[in-house]
Design a protein around this motif. Structure first.
Motif, PDB file in Angstrom:
ATOM      1  N   HIS A 158     -13.168  16.697 -19.171  1.00  0.00           N
ATOM      2  CA  HIS A 158     -14.278  16.817 -20.115  1.00  0.00           C
ATOM      3  C   HIS A 158     -13.848  16.377 -21.522  1.00  0.00           C
ATOM      4  O   HIS A 158     -14.585  15.673 -22.214  1.00  0.00           O
ATOM      5  N   THR A 159     -12.660  16.765 -21.942  1.00  0.00           N
ATOM      6  CA  THR A 159     -12.157  16.396 -23.263  1.00  0.00           C
ATOM      7  C   THR A 159     -11.984  14.883 -23.379  1.00  0.00           C
ATOM      8  O   THR A 159     -12.375  14.281 -24.381  1.00  0.00           O
ATOM      9  N   VAL A 160     -11.433  14.258 -22.353  1.00  0.00           N
ATOM     10  CA  VAL A 160     -11.219  12.813 -22.385  1.00  0.00           C
ATOM     11  C   VAL A 160     -12.549  12.070 -22.331  1.00  0.00           C
ATOM     12  O   VAL A 160     -12.787  11.140 -23.095  1.00  0.00           O
ATOM     13  N   ALA A 165     -15.510  13.093 -23.215  1.00  0.00           N
ATOM     14  CA  ALA A 165     -16.339  13.330 -24.402  1.00  0.00           C
ATOM     15  C   ALA A 165     -15.952  12.385 -25.535  1.00  0.00           C
ATOM     16  O   ALA A 165     -16.765  12.090 -26.408  1.00  0.00           O
ATOM     17  N   ALA A 166     -14.740  11.878 -25.529  1.00  0.00           N
ATOM     18  CA  ALA A 166     -14.268  11.001 -26.603  1.00  0.00           C
ATOM     19  C   ALA A 166     -14.415   9.523 -26.264  1.00  0.00           C
ATOM     20  O   ALA A 166     -13.954   8.679 -27.005  1.00  0.00           O
ATOM     21  N   THR A 167     -15.057   9.183 -25.146  1.00  0.00           N
ATOM     22  CA  THR A 167     -15.203   7.777 -24.797  1.00  0.00           C
ATOM     23  C   THR A 167     -16.217   7.105 -25.702  1.00  0.00           C
ATOM     24  O   THR A 167     -17.080   7.744 -26.288  1.00  0.00           O
ATOM     25  N   ALA A 168     -16.106   5.793 -25.778  1.00  0.00           N
ATOM     26  CA  ALA A 168     -16.968   5.028 -26.675  1.00  0.00           C
ATOM     27  C   ALA A 168     -18.112   4.369 -25.933  1.00  0.00           C
ATOM     28  O   ALA A 168     -18.726   3.451 -26.437  1.00  0.00           O
ATOM     29  N   TYR A 169     -18.396   4.789 -24.729  1.00  0.00           N
ATOM     30  CA  TYR A 169     -19.444   4.160 -23.957  1.00  0.00           C
ATOM     31  C   TYR A 169     -20.747   4.917 -24.134  1.00  0.00           C
ATOM     32  O   TYR A 169     -20.885   6.049 -23.732  1.00  0.00           O
ATOM     33  N   ASP A 170     -21.700   4.273 -24.758  1.00  0.00           N
ATOM     34  CA  ASP A 170     -23.022   4.855 -24.936  1.00  0.00           C
ATOM     35  C   ASP A 170     -23.848   4.560 -23.697  1.00  0.00           C
ATOM     36  O   ASP A 170     -23.584   3.598 -22.982  1.00  0.00           O
ATOM     37  N   PRO A 171     -24.864   5.346 -23.452  1.00  0.00           N
ATOM     38  CA  PRO A 171     -25.726   5.027 -22.311  1.00  0.00           C
ATOM     39  C   PRO A 171     -26.414   3.688 -22.546  1.00  0.00           C
ATOM     40  O   PRO A 171     -26.675   3.309 -23.691  1.00  0.00           O
ATOM     41  N   PRO A 172     -26.681   2.945 -21.481  1.00  0.00           N
ATOM     42  CA  PRO A 172     -27.317   1.641 -21.664  1.00  0.00           C
ATOM     43  C   PRO A 172     -28.701   1.770 -22.268  1.00  0.00           C
ATOM     44  O   PRO A 172     -29.407   2.734 -22.010  1.00  0.00           O
ATOM     45  N   LEU A 185      -6.854  32.978  -7.682  1.00  0.00           N
ATOM     46  CA  LEU A 185      -6.611  32.967  -9.117  1.00  0.00           C
ATOM     47  C   LEU A 185      -5.950  31.656  -9.554  1.00  0.00           C
ATOM     48  O   LEU A 185      -6.361  31.034 -10.548  1.00  0.00           O
ATOM     49  N   ALA A 186      -4.945  31.191  -8.804  1.00  0.00           N
ATOM     50  CA  ALA A 186      -4.254  29.942  -9.147  1.00  0.00           C
ATOM     51  C   ALA A 186      -5.189  28.741  -8.990  1.00  0.00           C
ATOM     52  O   ALA A 186      -5.204  27.830  -9.834  1.00  0.00           O
ATOM     53  N   THR A 187      -6.003  28.728  -7.947  1.00  0.00           N
ATOM     54  CA  THR A 187      -6.926  27.629  -7.726  1.00  0.00           C
ATOM     55  C   THR A 187      -7.991  27.600  -8.820  1.00  0.00           C
ATOM     56  O   THR A 187      -8.336  26.534  -9.351  1.00  0.00           O
ATOM     57  N   GLY A 188      -8.522  28.739  -9.187  1.00  0.00           N
ATOM     58  CA  GLY A 188      -9.511  28.811 -10.262  1.00  0.00           C
ATOM     59  C   GLY A 188      -8.944  28.332 -11.582  1.00  0.00           C
ATOM     60  O   GLY A 188      -9.605  27.610 -12.342  1.00  0.00           O
ATOM     61  N   ALA A 189      -7.703  28.715 -11.867  1.00  0.00           N
ATOM     62  CA  ALA A 189      -7.065  28.270 -13.105  1.00  0.00           C
ATOM     63  C   ALA A 189      -6.844  26.754 -13.091  1.00  0.00           C
ATOM     64  O   ALA A 189      -7.068  26.074 -14.104  1.00  0.00           O
ATOM     65  N   ALA A 190      -6.430  26.207 -11.945  1.00  0.00           N
ATOM     66  CA  ALA A 190      -6.189  24.764 -11.840  1.00  0.00           C
ATOM     67  C   ALA A 190      -7.488  23.973 -11.997  1.00  0.00           C
ATOM     68  O   ALA A 190      -7.533  22.954 -12.693  1.00  0.00           O
ATOM     69  N   VAL A 191      -8.557  24.442 -11.366  1.00  0.00           N
ATOM     70  CA  VAL A 191      -9.842  23.754 -11.474  1.00  0.00           C
ATOM     71  C   VAL A 191     -10.347  23.808 -12.917  1.00  0.00           C
ATOM     72  O   VAL A 191     -10.840  22.821 -13.459  1.00  0.00           O
ATOM     73  N   THR A 192     -10.238  24.944 -13.552  1.00  0.00           N
ATOM     74  CA  THR A 192     -10.677  25.092 -14.936  1.00  0.00           C
ATOM     75  C   THR A 192      -9.886  24.165 -15.860  1.00  0.00           C
ATOM     76  O   THR A 192     -10.457  23.486 -16.723  1.00  0.00           O
ATOM     77  N   LEU A 193      -8.586  24.135 -15.702  1.00  0.00           N
ATOM     78  CA  LEU A 193      -7.740  23.272 -16.530  1.00  0.00           C
ATOM     79  C   LEU A 193      -8.066  21.801 -16.292  1.00  0.00           C
ATOM     80  O   LEU A 193      -8.165  21.016 -17.247  1.00  0.00           O
ATOM     81  N   SER A 194      -8.275  21.408 -15.044  1.00  0.00           N
ATOM     82  CA  SER A 194      -8.619  20.017 -14.735  1.00  0.00           C
ATOM     83  C   SER A 194      -9.954  19.649 -15.338  1.00  0.00           C
ATOM     84  O   SER A 194     -10.113  18.574 -15.932  1.00  0.00           O
ATOM     85  N   TRP A 195     -10.955  20.527 -15.184  1.00  0.00           N
ATOM     86  CA  TRP A 195     -12.276  20.244 -15.743  1.00  0.00           C
ATOM     87  C   TRP A 195     -12.191  20.112 -17.260  1.00  0.00           C
ATOM     88  O   TRP A 195     -12.777  19.200 -17.829  1.00  0.00           O
ATOM     89  N   TRP A 196     -11.472  20.982 -17.902  1.00  0.00           N
ATOM     90  CA  TRP A 196     -11.345  20.936 -19.358  1.00  0.00           C
ATOM     91  C   TRP A 196     -10.693  19.624 -19.798  1.00  0.00           C
ATOM     92  O   TRP A 196     -11.118  18.983 -20.749  1.00  0.00           O
ATOM     93  N   GLY A 197      -9.638  19.206 -19.104  1.00  0.00           N
ATOM     94  CA  GLY A 197      -8.958  17.953 -19.455  1.00  0.00           C
ATOM     95  C   GLY A 197      -9.851  16.745 -19.284  1.00  0.00           C
ATOM     96  O   GLY A 197      -9.932  15.879 -20.158  1.00  0.00           O
TER      97      GLY A 197
END
Length: 168
Positions: free
Chosen positions: A27-29, A31-38, A13-25
């Motif tokens: 993904h959020t960062v 998704a806001a990057t300014a790098y478009d695909p070449p 349960l703790a490992t699943g919560a940590a992985v989910t929180l890390s992925w969300w963080g």
């Protein structure tokens, strides 16, 4: 058996919560990057009319078996006629003009259309860092090193795209 199962379930349960929180963080960062695909720029034919470019990397001479059974040796390379190369700072594309802006802090390349612009690439110089901001009407690329800052600012809110470079 029950004593061993409780710690395992708590760990899962703790490992699943940590992985989910890390992925969300992450993904959020990301998704806001300014790098478009070449984007690939269109290749224009610069061969003069009536000539044939024999040095093209996609054109190969025909092969025929020689009497010894081995392939013939390649023909000596042909030196193509002198062709003008486009300016390294501006290239015409289907959507407008691609322009590069070289500064002390790095290089920013924009595709400038008639009513908007896109950032093609931005590369900081050695020892410099870079930050990019984008909105619907402007793009700003800022290169920084220690206290020095160089900004390349492209706007198109009230007309065709306009680029300004400033040091501060």
């Amino acid at each position: 058996m029950r004593r061993g199962l409780v710690p395992v379930m708590a760990w899962l349960l703790a490992t699943g919560a940590a992985v989910t929180l890390s992925w969300w963080g992450v993904h959020t960062v990301m998704a806001a990057t300014a790098y478009d695909p070449p984007r690939a720029l269109p290749i224009t034919d610069t061969t003069p009319q009536g000539t044939q470019d024999l040095a093209s990397p996609t054109r190969r001479p025909p092969r025929s078996a020689s009497p010894s059974g081995r392939a013939p040796s390649p023909t000596p390379p042909h030196t193509p006629a002198h062709r003008p190369t486009p300016s390294p700072t501006a290239t015409q594309s289907a959507s407008g003009q691609v322009k590069a802006y070289d500064t002390d802090g790095g290089r920013a390349v924009f595709a400038l259309g008639t009513a908007d612009a896109t950032l093609v690439s931005a590369t900081p110089g050695t020892g410099w860092s870079m930050q990019v901001w984008k909105t619907d009407t402007w793009i700003r690329v800022e290169f920084s090193k220690d206290t020095a800052r160089v900004s390349v600012f492209c706007t198109w809110h009230d007309g065709p795209p306009h680029v300004e470079v400033g040091n501060y």
